[in-house]
Design a protein around this motif. Structure first.
Motif, PDB file in Angstrom:
ATOM      1  N   CYS A   1       0.689  -1.076  -0.087  1.00 12.43           N
ATOM      2  CA  CYS A   1       0.024  -0.256   0.182  1.00 12.43           C
ATOM      3  C   CYS A   1       0.895   1.622   0.215  1.00 12.43           C
ATOM      4  O   CYS A   1       2.202   0.957   0.518  1.00 12.43           O
ATOM      5  N   VAL A   2       0.146   2.455  -0.371  1.00  9.95           N
ATOM      6  CA  VAL A   2       1.361   4.094  -1.221  1.00  9.95           C
ATOM      7  C   VAL A   2       1.129   4.457   0.773  1.00  9.95           C
ATOM      8  O   VAL A   2       2.156   4.572   0.779  1.00  9.95           O
ATOM      9  N   CYS A   3       0.797   4.503   1.590  1.00 14.77           N
ATOM     10  CA  CYS A   3       0.603   4.601   2.931  1.00 14.77           C
ATOM     11  C   CYS A   3       2.370   3.969   3.646  1.00 14.77           C
ATOM     12  O   CYS A   3       3.212   4.504   4.242  1.00 14.77           O
ATOM     13  N   ASP A   4       2.455   2.534   3.274  1.00 16.40           N
ATOM     14  CA  ASP A   4       3.858   1.855   3.733  1.00 16.40           C
ATOM     15  C   ASP A   4       4.608   2.734   3.516  1.00 16.40           C
ATOM     16  O   ASP A   4       5.655   2.247   4.479  1.00 16.40           O
ATOM     17  N   PHE A   5       4.903   2.956   2.361  1.00 20.82           N
ATOM     18  CA  PHE A   5       6.070   3.619   1.352  1.00 20.82           C
ATOM     19  C   PHE A   5       6.811   5.536   2.433  1.00 20.82           C
ATOM     20  O   PHE A   5       7.166   4.533   2.426  1.00 20.82           O
ATOM     21  N   VAL A   6       5.836   5.092   2.840  1.00 20.84           N
ATOM     22  CA  VAL A   6       6.359   6.853   3.563  1.00 20.84           C
ATOM     23  C   VAL A   6       6.829   6.683   4.638  1.00 20.84           C
ATOM     24  O   VAL A   6       8.274   6.807   4.870  1.00 20.84           O
ATOM     25  N   GLU A   7       6.975   5.419   5.099  1.00 25.98           N
ATOM     26  CA  GLU A   7       7.206   4.529   6.935  1.00 25.98           C
ATOM     27  C   GLU A   7       8.899   4.792   6.575  1.00 25.98           C
ATOM     28  O   GLU A   7       9.762   4.810   6.960  1.00 25.98           O
ATOM     29  N   VAL A   8       8.491   3.671   5.158  1.00 20.34           N
ATOM     30  CA  VAL A   8       9.915   3.070   4.897  1.00 20.34           C
ATOM     31  C   VAL A   8      10.928   4.031   3.932  1.00 20.34           C
ATOM     32  O   VAL A   8      12.126   4.179   4.373  1.00 20.34           O
ATOM     33  N   LEU A   9      10.914   4.799   3.797  1.00 21.07           N
ATOM     34  CA  LEU A   9      11.502   6.112   2.661  1.00 21.07           C
ATOM     35  C   LEU A   9      11.648   6.971   3.299  1.00 21.07           C
ATOM     36  O   LEU A   9      12.246   8.391   2.918  1.00 21.07           O
ATOM     37  N   GLN A  10      10.788   7.793   4.112  1.00 23.56           N
ATOM     38  CA  GLN A  10      10.838   8.544   4.794  1.00 23.56           C
ATOM     39  C   GLN A  10      10.517  10.420   4.647  1.00 23.56           C
ATOM     40  O   GLN A  10      11.157  11.050   4.514  1.00 23.56           O
ATOM     41  N   ILE A  11       9.788   9.776   3.628  1.00 25.05           N
ATOM     42  CA  ILE A  11       9.810  11.068   2.712  1.00 25.05           C
ATOM     43  C   ILE A  11       8.067  11.508   3.084  1.00 25.05           C
ATOM     44  O   ILE A  11       7.079  10.824   3.062  1.00 25.05           O
ATOM     45  N   SER A  12       7.506  12.384   2.069  1.00 25.16           N
ATOM     46  CA  SER A  12       6.222  13.005   1.980  1.00 25.16           C
ATOM     47  C   SER A  12       5.578  11.917   1.574  1.00 25.16           C
ATOM     48  O   SER A  12       5.282  11.458   0.556  1.00 25.16           O
ATOM     49  N   GLN A  13       4.349  11.846   1.315  1.00 30.32           N
ATOM     50  CA  GLN A  13       3.620  10.388   0.567  1.00 30.32           C
ATOM     51  C   GLN A  13       3.037  11.497  -0.815  1.00 30.32           C
ATOM     52  O   GLN A  13       3.379  10.495  -1.384  1.00 30.32           O
ATOM     53  N   PRO A  14       3.216  12.697  -1.439  1.00 30.56           N
ATOM     54  CA  PRO A  14       2.597  13.344  -2.185  1.00 30.56           C
ATOM     55  C   PRO A  14       4.430  13.412  -2.631  1.00 30.56           C
ATOM     56  O   PRO A  14       4.563  12.655  -4.641  1.00 30.56           O
ATOM     57  N   ALA A  15       6.005  12.986  -2.216  1.00 28.74           N
ATOM     58  CA  ALA A  15       6.765  12.673  -3.027  1.00 28.74           C
ATOM     59  C   ALA A  15       6.764  11.138  -3.577  1.00 28.74           C
ATOM     60  O   ALA A  15       7.468  10.787  -4.321  1.00 28.74           O
ATOM     61  N   VAL A  16       6.221  10.092  -2.082  1.00 26.83           N
ATOM     62  CA  VAL A  16       6.308   8.981  -2.742  1.00 26.83           C
ATOM     63  C   VAL A  16       5.538   8.577  -3.629  1.00 26.83           C
ATOM     64  O   VAL A  16       6.195   7.762  -4.625  1.00 26.83           O
ATOM     65  N   SER A  17       3.831   9.893  -3.761  1.00 24.72           N
ATOM     66  CA  SER A  17       3.383   9.374  -5.160  1.00 24.72           C
ATOM     67  C   SER A  17       4.383   9.335  -6.465  1.00 24.72           C
ATOM     68  O   SER A  17       4.176   8.998  -7.131  1.00 24.72           O
ATOM     69  N   GLN A  18       5.125  10.489  -6.758  1.00 27.29           N
ATOM     70  CA  GLN A  18       5.302  10.656  -7.741  1.00 27.29           C
ATOM     71  C   GLN A  18       6.783  10.298  -8.150  1.00 27.29           C
ATOM     72  O   GLN A  18       7.069   9.860  -8.847  1.00 27.29           O
ATOM     73  N   GLN A  19       7.722   9.176  -7.308  1.00 22.40           N
ATOM     74  CA  GLN A  19       8.273   8.056  -7.438  1.00 22.40           C
ATOM     75  C   GLN A  19       7.438   7.163  -8.112  1.00 22.40           C
ATOM     76  O   GLN A  19       8.378   7.145  -8.770  1.00 22.40           O
ATOM     77  N   LEU A  20       6.516   6.557  -7.255  1.00 20.87           N
ATOM     78  CA  LEU A  20       6.174   5.854  -7.822  1.00 20.87           C
ATOM     79  C   LEU A  20       5.337   5.958  -9.191  1.00 20.87           C
ATOM     80  O   LEU A  20       5.477   5.257 -10.313  1.00 20.87           O
ATOM     81  N   LYS A  21       4.635   7.473  -9.439  1.00 22.32           N
ATOM     82  CA  LYS A  21       4.080   7.489 -10.881  1.00 22.32           C
ATOM     83  C   LYS A  21       5.041   6.973 -11.632  1.00 22.32           C
ATOM     84  O   LYS A  21       5.300   6.963 -12.532  1.00 22.32           O
ATOM     85  N   LYS A  22       6.306   7.620 -11.655  1.00 24.21           N
ATOM     86  CA  LYS A  22       7.777   7.619 -12.464  1.00 24.21           C
ATOM     87  C   LYS A  22       7.701   5.648 -12.784  1.00 24.21           C
ATOM     88  O   LYS A  22       7.958   5.436 -14.044  1.00 24.21           O
ATOM     89  N   LEU A  23       7.739   5.232 -11.948  1.00 22.65           N
ATOM     90  CA  LEU A  23       7.931   3.850 -12.346  1.00 22.65           C
ATOM     91  C   LEU A  23       6.813   3.177 -13.032  1.00 22.65           C
ATOM     92  O   LEU A  23       6.448   2.502 -13.373  1.00 22.65           O
ATOM     93  N   LYS A  24       5.900   3.918 -12.043  1.00 22.15           N
ATOM     94  CA  LYS A  24       4.574   3.276 -13.447  1.00 22.15           C
ATOM     95  C   LYS A  24       4.321   3.261 -14.133  1.00 22.15           C
ATOM     96  O   LYS A  24       3.995   2.984 -15.486  1.00 22.15           O
ATOM     97  N   ASP A  25       4.719   4.762 -14.587  1.00 20.69           N
ATOM     98  CA  ASP A  25       4.859   5.131 -16.385  1.00 20.69           C
ATOM     99  C   ASP A  25       5.645   4.031 -17.302  1.00 20.69           C
ATOM    100  O   ASP A  25       5.631   4.311 -18.628  1.00 20.69           O
ATOM    101  N   ALA A  26       6.445   4.250 -16.306  1.00 20.77           N
ATOM    102  CA  ALA A  26       7.513   3.380 -16.984  1.00 20.77           C
ATOM    103  C   ALA A  26       7.415   1.509 -17.347  1.00 20.77           C
ATOM    104  O   ALA A  26       7.859   0.969 -18.251  1.00 20.77           O
ATOM    105  N   GLY A  27       6.382   1.248 -16.647  1.00 21.92           N
ATOM    106  CA  GLY A  27       5.419  -0.217 -16.988  1.00 21.92           C
ATOM    107  C   GLY A  27       6.278  -0.985 -16.342  1.00 21.92           C
ATOM    108  O   GLY A  27       6.348  -2.354 -16.310  1.00 21.92           O
TER     109      GLY A  27
END
Length: 102
Positions: free
Chosen positions: A32-58
């Motif tokens: 779940c996206v909420c769990d990445f915030v804990e792992v990366l120690q960055i904000s939820q919007p920043a996590v979402s940006q990182q995930l979007k790049k991986l998702k857009d790349a397939g």
């Protein structure tokens, strides 16, 4: 998108330390996206940006359940991306919120 452009997009997507950590977390299964915030120690919007790049790349896939987004590795990876994922040591992620469970 031309094959070389797709390769460039994918290699750029895996060239960031935070995105590599995200992939390491996903080696153990859907997260779940909420769990990445804990792992990366960055904000939820920043996590979402990182995930979007991986998702857009397939490289990863997204599934929405209620208000939560869950992510998993795409089963079909290019060999050069799969080799990078294979080299990552898996990070075990504990779900922080019981209501976001599958």
């Amino acid at each position: 998108m031309k094959p070389m452009e797709k390769m460039i997009q994918q290699l750029k997507a895996v060239s960031d330390p935070n995105r590599l950590k995200l992939l390491a977390c996903l080696k153990t299964g859907e997260v779940c996206v909420c769990d990445f915030v804990e792992v990366l120690q960055i904000s939820q919007p920043a996590v979402s940006q990182q995930l979007k790049k991986l998702k857009d790349a397939g490289i990863i896939l997204e599934r929405k359940k209620g208000t939560w987004k869950h992510f998993r590795l795409n089963e079909e990876q290019k060999p050069y991306i799969q080799a990078i994922i294979d080299e990552l040591e898996a990070i075990d992620v504990k779900c922080c919120q019981s209501e976001c469970k599958n």
